[in-house]
Design an enzyme around this catalytic site. Sequence first.
Site, PDB file in Angstrom:
ATOM      1  N   HIS A 158      30.019  27.297  25.019  1.00 46.52           N
ATOM      2  CA  HIS A 158      31.308  26.644  25.276  1.00 46.52           C
ATOM      3  C   HIS A 158      31.170  25.151  24.994  1.00 46.52           C
ATOM      4  O   HIS A 158      30.586  24.411  25.797  1.00 46.52           O
ATOM      5  CB  HIS A 158      31.741  26.899  26.723  1.00 46.52           C
ATOM      6  CG  HIS A 158      33.078  26.307  27.091  1.00 46.52           C
ATOM      7  ND1 HIS A 158      34.076  27.036  27.700  1.00 46.52           N
ATOM      8  CD2 HIS A 158      33.581  25.063  26.939  1.00 46.52           C
ATOM      9  CE1 HIS A 158      35.134  26.256  27.910  1.00 46.52           C
ATOM     10  NE2 HIS A 158      34.848  25.043  27.462  1.00 46.52           N
TER      11      HIS A 158
ATOM     12  N   HIS B 231      33.066  21.636  22.534  1.00 43.56           N
ATOM     13  CA  HIS B 231      34.253  21.111  21.833  1.00 43.56           C
ATOM     14  C   HIS B 231      33.789  20.103  20.793  1.00 43.56           C
ATOM     15  O   HIS B 231      34.002  18.893  20.954  1.00 43.56           O
ATOM     16  CB  HIS B 231      35.205  20.423  22.814  1.00 43.56           C
ATOM     17  CG  HIS B 231      35.798  21.341  23.833  1.00 43.56           C
ATOM     18  ND1 HIS B 231      37.038  21.912  23.682  1.00 43.56           N
ATOM     19  CD2 HIS B 231      35.307  21.808  25.012  1.00 43.56           C
ATOM     20  CE1 HIS B 231      37.296  22.684  24.731  1.00 43.56           C
ATOM     21  NE2 HIS B 231      36.257  22.631  25.559  1.00 43.56           N
TER      22      HIS B 231
ATOM     23  N   HIS C 126      40.086  29.044  28.890  1.00 42.21           N
ATOM     24  CA  HIS C 126      39.858  27.972  29.860  1.00 42.21           C
ATOM     25  C   HIS C 126      40.763  28.298  31.043  1.00 42.21           C
ATOM     26  O   HIS C 126      41.975  28.424  30.859  1.00 42.21           O
ATOM     27  CB  HIS C 126      40.291  26.607  29.313  1.00 42.21           C
ATOM     28  CG  HIS C 126      39.315  25.957  28.390  1.00 42.21           C
ATOM     29  ND1 HIS C 126      39.049  26.424  27.133  1.00 42.21           N
ATOM     30  CD2 HIS C 126      38.558  24.841  28.552  1.00 42.21           C
ATOM     31  CE1 HIS C 126      38.161  25.633  26.557  1.00 42.21           C
ATOM     32  NE2 HIS C 126      37.842  24.660  27.384  1.00 42.21           N
TER      33      HIS C 126
ATOM     34  N   GLU D 135      40.838  24.892  35.755  1.00 47.05           N
ATOM     35  CA  GLU D 135      39.971  23.704  35.783  1.00 47.05           C
ATOM     36  C   GLU D 135      40.646  22.659  36.684  1.00 47.05           C
ATOM     37  O   GLU D 135      41.124  21.626  36.229  1.00 47.05           O
ATOM     38  CB  GLU D 135      39.767  23.167  34.359  1.00 47.05           C
ATOM     39  CG  GLU D 135      38.661  22.120  34.265  1.00 47.05           C
ATOM     40  CD  GLU D 135      38.400  21.659  32.832  1.00 47.05           C
ATOM     41  OE1 GLU D 135      39.035  22.197  31.904  1.00 47.05           O
ATOM     42  OE2 GLU D 135      37.576  20.748  32.662  1.00 47.05           O
TER      43      GLU D 135
ATOM     44  N   ASP E 226      30.082  22.114  27.157  1.00 49.38           N
ATOM     45  CA  ASP E 226      31.468  21.637  27.155  1.00 49.38           C
ATOM     46  C   ASP E 226      31.583  20.367  26.322  1.00 49.38           C
ATOM     47  O   ASP E 226      31.045  20.292  25.231  1.00 49.38           O
ATOM     48  CB  ASP E 226      31.981  21.444  28.590  1.00 49.38           C
ATOM     49  CG  ASP E 226      33.488  21.683  28.700  1.00 49.38           C
ATOM     50  OD1 ASP E 226      34.103  22.106  27.718  1.00 49.38           O
ATOM     51  OD2 ASP E 226      34.047  21.448  29.798  1.00 49.38           O
TER      52      ASP E 226
END
Length: 433
Positions: free
Chosen positions: A75, A77, A226, A229, A327
């Site tokens: 995971h 980005h 997602h 969060e 992340d």
Amino acid sequence: MIPTSGSFHLANVRVHRSLTPGLTATFDADGFALADITVADGKISGIAAHKKSKTLADAIDLAGRIVLPCFVDCHTHIDKGHIWPRKPNPDGSFMGALNATGADRAARWSAEDVARRMDFSLRSAYAHGTRALRTHLDSVPPQEEISWPVFEAMREKWRGRIELQAACLLGIEGVRDKKWFERLAKRVAAAKGVLGVVTYMVPDLEELLDKVFAEAIKHGLDLDFHADETDDVAAISLKKIAEAALWNGFEGNILVGHCCSLARQPDLDVLDTLDKVAKAGLAVVSLPMCNLYLQDRRADQTTPRWRGVTLLHEMKARGIPVAVASDNTRDPFYAYGDLDMLEVYRMATRILHFDHPVGDWPQAVASTPAKVMRLDGVGTLATGGSADFIVFKGRSWTELLSRPESDRIVVRDGKAIDRQLPDYAELDELMVD
Ligand SMILES: [Zn+2]
């Protein structure tokens, strides 16, 4: 130390029970055993319990140093990575991150900008010992038309070094535009990607989730969410995803990230959700560094009171596959980070208590995310498997997790790689106005 010939014997290597299926050895209370590993033609041709008497004359004696399989980071980005210098988070909050990133994306994310930052990220991940990586790609119009071709080219460029996967990323309200979402799902399928959305507690959440599942079933796609969060106890989209998976009879893999609010909810609600998550076969990934940074951020500059992470211990106890991952890196969602999965594991050990006992937690950065990503045999050390592993200086958990291990040796296909990290200055020209 590791020869470049691709054939050698490593003697006196410390390996972990959780990552060496098939190895018969005497493991200590920390899960370690000493082993000998033979490498030939890029593969592990043998792994066996260490025998002093049998050490071959040409063996390299590692004197009990820890060897782990290369990492799997499920995971990330990397389309957002490293924009911090030109677009910092003004206050360290989640909304601050969302707004800053959205503005930067609209203004700056050309194909070249995205490609150069992605490549920078992948070079860091590779140097730290990562073998497979899944990134989310912001797919809010018109970004999907820019970023997906960049991803496809990047996956080709990195083939053989990092197995790169991508999942689309958009707020679930974007699914309301059915025609557009169907086109996006088709584009993701064409790229052999993963279908992903961010769930929010919108009134039509169930209907929108059904649409997401329908598109995934139509195109045979795995799913990556997602979810929750936030510290808002009313955020229960993890449960809604599990319910949707069950009533849609979904058979693909589902990975759900974050699930922070679960840690704030009453025990009975938690138990109900976990039952459904286990029954639906969901896997969960926690992002401990990002959660620590964004969750419980207080506008009045008071001290955070909780860690932000989800209930990984309770999940694992129920047989739910659990992972931890990087992340964001150096963007408004997380000001730091370098896609170093040893750092993630070290931080997870501290934040999530992956110790006393360590048990099989090392699987959370290797074999478990590999299974979620459908990468057979990745994330373990086994006879017949590829010789992709990391040789550390540390000989115990306390040695391994106390230093950055910047001098680790990364072996890929039986050869030590060049571990030079990219220079931040390379990105300077992308950071000017
Ligand atoms: Zn994320």
